[in-house]
Write a protein that holds these residues in place. Structure first.
Motif, PDB file in Angstrom:
ATOM      1  N   LEU A  39     -24.530 -22.025  73.073  1.00  0.00           N
ATOM      2  CA  LEU A  39     -25.493 -21.151  72.404  1.00  0.00           C
ATOM      3  C   LEU A  39     -25.792 -21.548  70.962  1.00  0.00           C
ATOM      4  N   LEU A  40     -25.043 -22.533  70.450  1.00  0.00           N
ATOM      5  CA  LEU A  40     -25.201 -22.861  69.024  1.00  0.00           C
ATOM      6  C   LEU A  40     -26.642 -23.206  68.653  1.00  0.00           C
ATOM      7  N   GLU A  41     -27.296 -23.976  69.507  1.00  0.00           N
ATOM      8  CA  GLU A  41     -28.656 -24.422  69.195  1.00  0.00           C
ATOM      9  C   GLU A  41     -29.738 -23.533  69.810  1.00  0.00           C
ATOM     10  N   THR A  42     -29.293 -22.502  70.537  1.00  0.00           N
ATOM     11  CA  THR A  42     -30.270 -21.682  71.265  1.00  0.00           C
ATOM     12  C   THR A  42     -31.313 -21.006  70.359  1.00  0.00           C
ATOM     13  N   PRO A  43     -30.910 -20.377  69.257  1.00  0.00           N
ATOM     14  CA  PRO A  43     -31.935 -19.753  68.405  1.00  0.00           C
ATOM     15  C   PRO A  43     -33.006 -20.755  67.941  1.00  0.00           C
ATOM     16  N   ALA A  44     -32.578 -21.972  67.600  1.00  0.00           N
ATOM     17  CA  ALA A  44     -33.538 -22.993  67.163  1.00  0.00           C
ATOM     18  C   ALA A  44     -34.420 -23.444  68.325  1.00  0.00           C
ATOM     19  N   ARG A  45     -33.801 -23.563  69.517  1.00  0.00           N
ATOM     20  CA  ARG A  45     -34.582 -23.986  70.687  1.00  0.00           C
ATOM     21  C   ARG A  45     -35.624 -22.936  71.068  1.00  0.00           C
ATOM     22  N   VAL A  46     -35.205 -21.668  71.038  1.00  0.00           N
ATOM     23  CA  VAL A  46     -36.138 -20.585  71.387  1.00  0.00           C
ATOM     24  C   VAL A  46     -37.323 -20.604  70.412  1.00  0.00           C
ATOM     25  N   THR A  47     -37.022 -20.814  69.145  1.00  0.00           N
ATOM     26  CA  THR A  47     -38.075 -20.818  68.131  1.00  0.00           C
ATOM     27  C   THR A  47     -39.043 -21.983  68.345  1.00  0.00           C
ATOM     28  N   ARG A  48     -38.513 -23.155  68.695  1.00  0.00           N
ATOM     29  CA  ARG A  48     -39.399 -24.300  68.979  1.00  0.00           C
ATOM     30  C   ARG A  48     -40.262 -24.019  70.207  1.00  0.00           C
ATOM     31  N   MET A  49     -39.664 -23.354  71.194  1.00  0.00           N
ATOM     32  CA  MET A  49     -40.438 -22.994  72.380  1.00  0.00           C
ATOM     33  C   MET A  49     -41.548 -22.008  72.005  1.00  0.00           C
ATOM     34  N   TYR A  50     -41.232 -21.060  71.140  1.00  0.00           N
ATOM     35  CA  TYR A  50     -42.245 -20.092  70.690  1.00  0.00           C
ATOM     36  C   TYR A  50     -43.401 -20.794  69.988  1.00  0.00           C
ATOM     37  N   GLU A  51     -43.085 -21.834  69.221  1.00  0.00           N
ATOM     38  CA  GLU A  51     -44.165 -22.571  68.539  1.00  0.00           C
ATOM     39  C   GLU A  51     -45.198 -23.028  69.548  1.00  0.00           C
ATOM     40  N   GLU A  52     -44.710 -23.503  70.685  1.00  0.00           N
ATOM     41  CA  GLU A  52     -45.633 -24.021  71.680  1.00  0.00           C
ATOM     42  C   GLU A  52     -46.298 -22.903  72.488  1.00  0.00           C
ATOM     43  N   ILE A  53     -45.487 -21.972  72.991  1.00  0.00           N
ATOM     44  CA  ILE A  53     -46.090 -20.975  73.891  1.00  0.00           C
ATOM     45  C   ILE A  53     -46.904 -19.921  73.150  1.00  0.00           C
ATOM     46  N   PHE A  54     -46.743 -19.850  71.812  1.00  0.00           N
ATOM     47  CA  PHE A  54     -47.587 -18.933  71.036  1.00  0.00           C
ATOM     48  C   PHE A  54     -48.592 -19.683  70.167  1.00  0.00           C
ATOM     49  N   SER A  55     -48.857 -20.954  70.514  1.00  0.00           N
ATOM     50  CA  SER A  55     -49.778 -21.748  69.695  1.00  0.00           C
ATOM     51  C   SER A  55     -51.225 -21.300  69.836  1.00  0.00           C
ATOM     52  N   GLY A  56     -51.516 -20.478  70.843  1.00  0.00           N
ATOM     53  CA  GLY A  56     -52.885 -19.989  71.014  1.00  0.00           C
ATOM     54  C   GLY A  56     -53.380 -19.173  69.838  1.00  0.00           C
ATOM     55  N   TYR A  57     -52.451 -18.535  69.118  1.00  0.00           N
ATOM     56  CA  TYR A  57     -52.864 -17.723  67.970  1.00  0.00           C
ATOM     57  C   TYR A  57     -53.533 -18.553  66.886  1.00  0.00           C
ATOM     58  N   GLU A  58     -53.238 -19.859  66.885  1.00  0.00           N
ATOM     59  CA  GLU A  58     -53.766 -20.715  65.820  1.00  0.00           C
ATOM     60  C   GLU A  58     -55.130 -21.293  66.178  1.00  0.00           C
ATOM     61  N   VAL A  59     -55.614 -20.980  67.365  1.00  0.00           N
ATOM     62  CA  VAL A  59     -56.850 -21.601  67.843  1.00  0.00           C
ATOM     63  C   VAL A  59     -57.892 -20.524  68.080  1.00  0.00           C
ATOM     64  N   ASP A  60     -59.120 -20.768  67.619  1.00  0.00           N
ATOM     65  CA  ASP A  60     -60.209 -19.854  67.943  1.00  0.00           C
ATOM     66  C   ASP A  60     -60.804 -20.309  69.269  1.00  0.00           C
ATOM     67  N   PRO A  61     -60.603 -19.521  70.327  1.00  0.00           N
ATOM     68  CA  PRO A  61     -61.039 -19.981  71.656  1.00  0.00           C
ATOM     69  C   PRO A  61     -62.543 -20.254  71.735  1.00  0.00           C
ATOM     70  N   ARG A  62     -63.303 -19.648  70.838  1.00  0.00           N
ATOM     71  CA  ARG A  62     -64.765 -19.884  70.851  1.00  0.00           C
ATOM     72  C   ARG A  62     -65.118 -21.278  70.338  1.00  0.00           C
ATOM     73  N   GLU A  63     -64.188 -21.866  69.575  1.00  0.00           N
ATOM     74  CA  GLU A  63     -64.506 -23.154  68.953  1.00  0.00           C
ATOM     75  C   GLU A  63     -64.072 -24.357  69.771  1.00  0.00           C
ATOM     76  N   VAL A  64     -63.306 -24.144  70.837  1.00  0.00           N
ATOM     77  CA  VAL A  64     -62.757 -25.301  71.550  1.00  0.00           C
ATOM     78  C   VAL A  64     -63.697 -25.849  72.620  1.00  0.00           C
ATOM     79  N   LEU A  65     -64.767 -25.130  72.920  1.00  0.00           N
ATOM     80  CA  LEU A  65     -65.600 -25.544  74.058  1.00  0.00           C
ATOM     81  C   LEU A  65     -66.419 -26.805  73.807  1.00  0.00           C
ATOM     82  N   GLY A  66     -66.722 -27.103  72.535  1.00  0.00           N
ATOM     83  CA  GLY A  66     -67.439 -28.342  72.228  1.00  0.00           C
ATOM     84  C   GLY A  66     -68.746 -28.460  73.003  1.00  0.00           C
ATOM     85  N   VAL A  67     -69.682 -27.566  72.694  1.00  0.00           N
ATOM     86  CA  VAL A  67     -70.926 -27.474  73.461  1.00  0.00           C
ATOM     87  C   VAL A  67     -71.807 -28.705  73.290  1.00  0.00           C
ATOM     88  N   THR A  68     -72.316 -29.197  74.414  1.00  0.00           N
ATOM     89  CA  THR A  68     -73.346 -30.228  74.335  1.00  0.00           C
ATOM     90  C   THR A  68     -74.573 -29.726  75.099  1.00  0.00           C
TER      91      THR A  68
END
Ligand code: ZN
Length: 197
Positions: A39-68
């Protein structure tokens, strides 16, 4: 997949120490020995996982479509089997599966890979499957202004498998329709039959 740049300066990154501390507290409170090796590294691992699985908050979904623009193609376009991984906002338990998007362009089209980016942006945060489905449909509708859009999302919910009703293997299917898909049942059937191929 969200790129690394999506979460370099995310809320999780900024609050990393605090999150690690709180994860450690929860481990103690459920009766664990936080000093044991596994369990020693678990808090750090959970936090790194959160960075990835909660990365949607950093993205505006309206801007990713790249309209042509393409005036020619006004037939059904389908991108299916877009794999997503999300967290249920009621239990903070994972749910995951596939999203399928169909739309009929009206001048504006989106890069096919951009639809996957849209799914990532919407799913990598605390969510419910119903809202994922309607948000994808609404954003497609708003940004591309197509003749119609239909979204089907399939999901397996860990909160249903591991607790409460305990029904492993059950899949939840949600759909949302906008524009011509609402009034035209033939179009809906065409979309659904193409999902099976
Ligand atoms: Zn849940």
């Amino acid at each position: 997949m969200a790129g690394k740049k999506d979460y370099v300066n995310s809320a999780v990154s900024r609050n990393r120490e605090q999150i690690e501390l709180h994860v450690k507290e929860i481990l103690k409170l459920v009766g664990e020995d936080v000093e044991r090796e596994g369990l020693l590294e678990t808090p750090a691992r959970v936090t790194r996982m959160y960075e990835e699985i909660f990365s949607g908050y950093e993205v505006d979904p309206r801007e990713v479509l790249g309209v042509t623009f393409d005036e020619q193609h006004e037939e059904l376009v389908i991108v299916k089997d877009i794999v997503y991984y999300s967290q249920c906002e009621h239990h903070m338990a994972p749910f995951f599966g596939k999203a399928h998007i169909g739309y009929i362009p009206s001048g504006k089209i989106a890069g096919l890979s951009k639809l996957a980016r849209l799914v990532d942006a919407v799913t990598r945060r605390l969510q419910v499957q119903e809202r994922i489905t309607s948000q994808i449909a609404d954003i497609m509708d708003e940004v591309l202004q197509p003749h119609g859009v239909m979204v089907v999302v399939e999901g397996e919910h860990m909160c249903m498998c591991a607790r409460g009703v305990k029904k492993p293997g059950s899949t939840t299917v949600t759909s949302a329709v906008r524009g011509e898909f609402r009034s035209n049942s033939t179009l809906r059937s065409e979309f659904l039959s193409l999902l099976k191929t």
